[in-house]
Design a protein around this motif. Structure first.
Motif, PDB file in Angstrom:
ATOM      1  N   CYS A   1       0.937  -1.175   0.184  1.00  0.00           N
ATOM      2  CA  CYS A   1       0.078  -0.044  -0.040  1.00  0.00           C
ATOM      3  C   CYS A   1       0.840   1.284  -0.026  1.00  0.00           C
ATOM      4  CB  CYS A   1      -0.709   0.127   1.237  1.00  0.00           C
ATOM      5  SG  CYS A   1      -1.947   1.519   1.359  1.00  0.00           S
ATOM      6  N   ALA A   2       0.585   1.930  -0.941  1.00  0.00           N
ATOM      7  CA  ALA A   2       1.616   3.532  -1.270  1.00  0.00           C
ATOM      8  C   ALA A   2       0.686   4.443  -1.005  1.00  0.00           C
ATOM      9  CB  ALA A   2       2.397   3.204  -2.471  1.00  0.00           C
ATOM     10  N   ALA A   3       1.112   5.567  -0.282  1.00  0.00           N
ATOM     11  CA  ALA A   3       0.403   6.586  -0.105  1.00  0.00           C
ATOM     12  C   ALA A   3       0.905   7.650  -0.995  1.00  0.00           C
ATOM     13  CB  ALA A   3       0.393   7.083   1.449  1.00  0.00           C
ATOM     14  N   SER A   4       0.345   8.354  -1.752  1.00  0.00           N
ATOM     15  CA  SER A   4       0.845   9.208  -2.802  1.00  0.00           C
ATOM     16  C   SER A   4       0.133  10.824  -2.512  1.00  0.00           C
ATOM     17  CB  SER A   4       0.666   8.723  -4.166  1.00  0.00           C
ATOM     18  OG  SER A   4      -0.597   8.677  -4.391  1.00  0.00           O
ATOM     19  N   GLY A   5       0.884  11.676  -3.171  1.00  0.00           N
ATOM     20  CA  GLY A   5      -0.079  13.081  -2.851  1.00  0.00           C
ATOM     21  C   GLY A   5       1.101  13.995  -2.155  1.00  0.00           C
ATOM     22  N   ARG A   6       0.501  15.166  -1.503  1.00  0.00           N
ATOM     23  CA  ARG A   6       1.416  15.955  -0.804  1.00  0.00           C
ATOM     24  C   ARG A   6       1.062  15.800   0.532  1.00  0.00           C
ATOM     25  NH1 ARG A   6       1.295  21.917  -3.022  1.00  0.00           N
ATOM     26  NH2 ARG A   6       3.025  21.999  -1.646  1.00  0.00           N
ATOM     27  N   ILE A   7       1.962  14.765   1.201  1.00  0.00           N
ATOM     28  CA  ILE A   7       1.750  14.439   2.507  1.00  0.00           C
ATOM     29  C   ILE A   7       2.880  15.088   3.542  1.00  0.00           C
ATOM     30  CG2 ILE A   7       1.625  12.382   4.009  1.00  0.00           C
ATOM     31  CD1 ILE A   7       1.030  10.717   1.333  1.00  0.00           C
ATOM     32  N   GLU A   8       2.201  15.552   4.390  1.00  0.00           N
ATOM     33  CA  GLU A   8       3.189  16.472   5.408  1.00  0.00           C
ATOM     34  C   GLU A   8       3.610  15.411   6.816  1.00  0.00           C
ATOM     35  OE1 GLU A   8       4.265  19.016   4.986  1.00  0.00           O
ATOM     36  OE2 GLU A   8       5.664  19.253   6.923  1.00  0.00           O
ATOM     37  N   ASN A   9       2.805  14.440   7.120  1.00  0.00           N
ATOM     38  CA  ASN A   9       3.050  13.587   8.079  1.00  0.00           C
ATOM     39  C   ASN A   9       2.184  12.279   7.968  1.00  0.00           C
ATOM     40  OD1 ASN A   9       5.007  15.068   9.951  1.00  0.00           O
ATOM     41  ND2 ASN A   9       3.261  16.462  10.336  1.00  0.00           N
ATOM     42  N   VAL A  10       2.530  11.332   8.727  1.00  0.00           N
ATOM     43  CA  VAL A  10       2.037   9.879   8.644  1.00  0.00           C
ATOM     44  C   VAL A  10       1.965   9.654  10.132  1.00  0.00           C
ATOM     45  CG1 VAL A  10       1.801   7.629   8.151  1.00  0.00           C
ATOM     46  CG2 VAL A  10       2.565   9.387   6.436  1.00  0.00           C
ATOM     47  N   HIS A  11       0.943   9.203  10.752  1.00  0.00           N
ATOM     48  CA  HIS A  11       0.684   8.915  12.118  1.00  0.00           C
ATOM     49  C   HIS A  11       0.971   7.405  12.252  1.00  0.00           C
ATOM     50  CE1 HIS A  11      -1.037   7.851  15.945  1.00  0.00           C
ATOM     51  NE2 HIS A  11      -0.681   8.939  16.469  1.00  0.00           N
ATOM     52  N   GLY A  12       0.332   6.613  11.032  1.00  0.00           N
ATOM     53  CA  GLY A  12       0.407   5.276  11.169  1.00  0.00           C
ATOM     54  C   GLY A  12      -0.378   4.631   9.814  1.00  0.00           C
ATOM     55  N   MET A  13      -0.385   3.146   9.597  1.00  0.00           N
ATOM     56  CA  MET A  13      -0.882   2.689   8.497  1.00  0.00           C
ATOM     57  C   MET A  13      -1.354   1.410   8.882  1.00  0.00           C
ATOM     58  SD  MET A  13       1.274   4.312   5.082  1.00  0.00           S
ATOM     59  CE  MET A  13       0.142   3.718   4.062  1.00  0.00           C
ATOM     60  N   GLY A  14      -2.253   0.707   8.121  1.00  0.00           N
ATOM     61  CA  GLY A  14      -2.678  -0.532   8.477  1.00  0.00           C
ATOM     62  C   GLY A  14      -3.507  -1.113   7.596  1.00  0.00           C
TER      63      GLY A  14
ATOM     64  N   ARG B   1       1.416 -15.481  11.458  1.00  0.00           N
ATOM     65  CA  ARG B   1       1.460 -15.817  10.200  1.00  0.00           C
ATOM     66  C   ARG B   1       1.741 -14.682   9.362  1.00  0.00           C
ATOM     67  NH1 ARG B   1      -3.098 -17.456   8.026  1.00  0.00           N
ATOM     68  NH2 ARG B   1      -4.557 -16.085   9.644  1.00  0.00           N
ATOM     69  N   PHE B   2       1.100 -13.368   9.757  1.00  0.00           N
ATOM     70  CA  PHE B   2       1.236 -12.208   9.020  1.00  0.00           C
ATOM     71  C   PHE B   2       2.305 -11.224   9.561  1.00  0.00           C
ATOM     72  CE2 PHE B   2      -3.481 -11.806   7.041  1.00  0.00           C
ATOM     73  CZ  PHE B   2      -3.280 -13.282   6.638  1.00  0.00           C
ATOM     74  N   THR B   3       3.057 -10.365   8.687  1.00  0.00           N
ATOM     75  CA  THR B   3       3.921  -9.582   9.275  1.00  0.00           C
ATOM     76  C   THR B   3       3.601  -8.206   8.427  1.00  0.00           C
ATOM     77  OG1 THR B   3       5.572 -11.186   9.800  1.00  0.00           O
ATOM     78  CG2 THR B   3       6.335  -8.818   9.592  1.00  0.00           C
ATOM     79  N   ILE B   4       3.544  -7.102   9.355  1.00  0.00           N
ATOM     80  CA  ILE B   4       3.390  -5.858   8.452  1.00  0.00           C
ATOM     81  C   ILE B   4       4.662  -5.047   8.799  1.00  0.00           C
ATOM     82  CG2 ILE B   4       2.536  -4.480  10.736  1.00  0.00           C
ATOM     83  CD1 ILE B   4       0.424  -2.923   8.790  1.00  0.00           C
ATOM     84  N   SER B   5       5.305  -4.243   7.637  1.00  0.00           N
ATOM     85  CA  SER B   5       6.354  -3.609   7.647  1.00  0.00           C
ATOM     86  C   SER B   5       6.215  -2.245   6.773  1.00  0.00           C
ATOM     87  CB  SER B   5       7.427  -4.380   7.059  1.00  0.00           C
ATOM     88  OG  SER B   5       7.207  -4.886   5.694  1.00  0.00           O
ATOM     89  N   ARG B   6       7.116  -1.447   7.093  1.00  0.00           N
ATOM     90  CA  ARG B   6       6.765  -0.178   6.560  1.00  0.00           C
ATOM     91  C   ARG B   6       8.402   0.324   5.684  1.00  0.00           C
ATOM     92  NH1 ARG B   6       7.134   2.592  12.451  1.00  0.00           N
ATOM     93  NH2 ARG B   6       9.513   3.263  12.308  1.00  0.00           N
ATOM     94  N   ASP B   7       7.979   1.369   5.003  1.00  0.00           N
ATOM     95  CA  ASP B   7       9.369   2.005   4.112  1.00  0.00           C
ATOM     96  C   ASP B   7       8.855   3.436   4.514  1.00  0.00           C
ATOM     97  OD1 ASP B   7      10.935   3.519   2.570  1.00  0.00           O
ATOM     98  OD2 ASP B   7      11.091   1.766   1.133  1.00  0.00           O
ATOM     99  N   ASN B   8       9.349   4.132   5.521  1.00  0.00           N
ATOM    100  CA  ASN B   8       8.976   5.508   5.795  1.00  0.00           C
ATOM    101  C   ASN B   8       9.228   6.601   4.343  1.00  0.00           C
ATOM    102  OD1 ASN B   8       9.063   4.144   8.092  1.00  0.00           O
ATOM    103  ND2 ASN B   8       9.118   6.188   9.463  1.00  0.00           N
ATOM    104  N   ALA B   9      10.381   6.301   3.879  1.00  0.00           N
ATOM    105  CA  ALA B   9      10.525   7.214   2.864  1.00  0.00           C
ATOM    106  C   ALA B   9       9.799   7.135   1.726  1.00  0.00           C
ATOM    107  CB  ALA B   9      12.146   6.589   2.412  1.00  0.00           C
ATOM    108  N   LYS B  10       9.131   6.042   1.618  1.00  0.00           N
ATOM    109  CA  LYS B  10       8.258   5.683   0.444  1.00  0.00           C
ATOM    110  C   LYS B  10       6.690   5.703   0.869  1.00  0.00           C
ATOM    111  CE  LYS B  10      11.321   2.914  -2.276  1.00  0.00           C
ATOM    112  NZ  LYS B  10      11.517   1.278  -2.887  1.00  0.00           N
ATOM    113  N   ASN B  11       6.438   6.153   2.078  1.00  0.00           N
ATOM    114  CA  ASN B  11       5.299   6.000   2.665  1.00  0.00           C
ATOM    115  C   ASN B  11       4.287   4.945   2.234  1.00  0.00           C
ATOM    116  OD1 ASN B  11       5.310   8.442   4.153  1.00  0.00           O
ATOM    117  ND2 ASN B  11       4.747   9.891   2.365  1.00  0.00           N
ATOM    118  N   THR B  12       5.079   3.873   2.365  1.00  0.00           N
ATOM    119  CA  THR B  12       4.401   2.649   1.879  1.00  0.00           C
ATOM    120  C   THR B  12       4.490   1.540   2.973  1.00  0.00           C
ATOM    121  OG1 THR B  12       5.140   2.968  -0.353  1.00  0.00           O
ATOM    122  CG2 THR B  12       4.851   0.573   0.247  1.00  0.00           C
TER     123      THR B  12
END
Length: 123
Positions: free
Chosen positions: A22-35, A68-79
């Motif tokens: 899941c990639a967030a796109s657009g003019r994003i200032e801050n991300v609190h969390g994703m899920g 069974r599931f693992t969530i991970s993030r790439d802060n630089a890509k907002n993904t």
């Protein structure tokens, strides 16, 4: 315009693995969390699956997917990614990405949803 775009769904057999993105796109200032949430066939509610904080190293899982599931993030890509192993037929659902973000335009925290991606696990 801020939006979430999911990818990676598909049809697999029980016991297989699949990774959602899941990639967030657009003019994003801050991300609190994703899920991730999911909605099983014939149900009306989206159920929590997993989430990850952008502020800490914390991640959270529903009991049904722990181990069974693992969530991970790439802060630089907002993904974010959801690695799903040992899939079961009961994991069949539309998986929706969710994010709490503040767009640059007004810096107000908002809840965003993706369009959903289908995961089907056959027995």
């Amino acid at each position: 315009q801020v939006q979430l775009v999911e990818s990676g769904g598909g049809l697999v057999q029980a016991g297989d693995s699949l990774t959602l993105s899941c990639a967030a796109s657009g003019r994003i200032e801050n991300v609190h969390g994703m899920g991730w949430f999911r909605q099983a066939p014939g149900t009306k509610e989206r159920v929590f699956v997993a989430a990850i904080s952008w502020i800490s190293d914390n991640s959270y899982y529903a009991d049904s997917v722990k181990g069974r599931f693992t969530i991970s993030r790439d802060n630089a890509k907002n993904t974010i990614y959801l690695q799903m192993n040992s899939l079961k037929p009961e994991d069949t659902a539309v998986y929706y990405c969710n994010a709490v973000m503040a767009p640059t335009i007004d810096l107000r925290w908002r809840n965003y949803w993706g369009q959903g991606t289908q995961v089907t696990v056959s027995s």
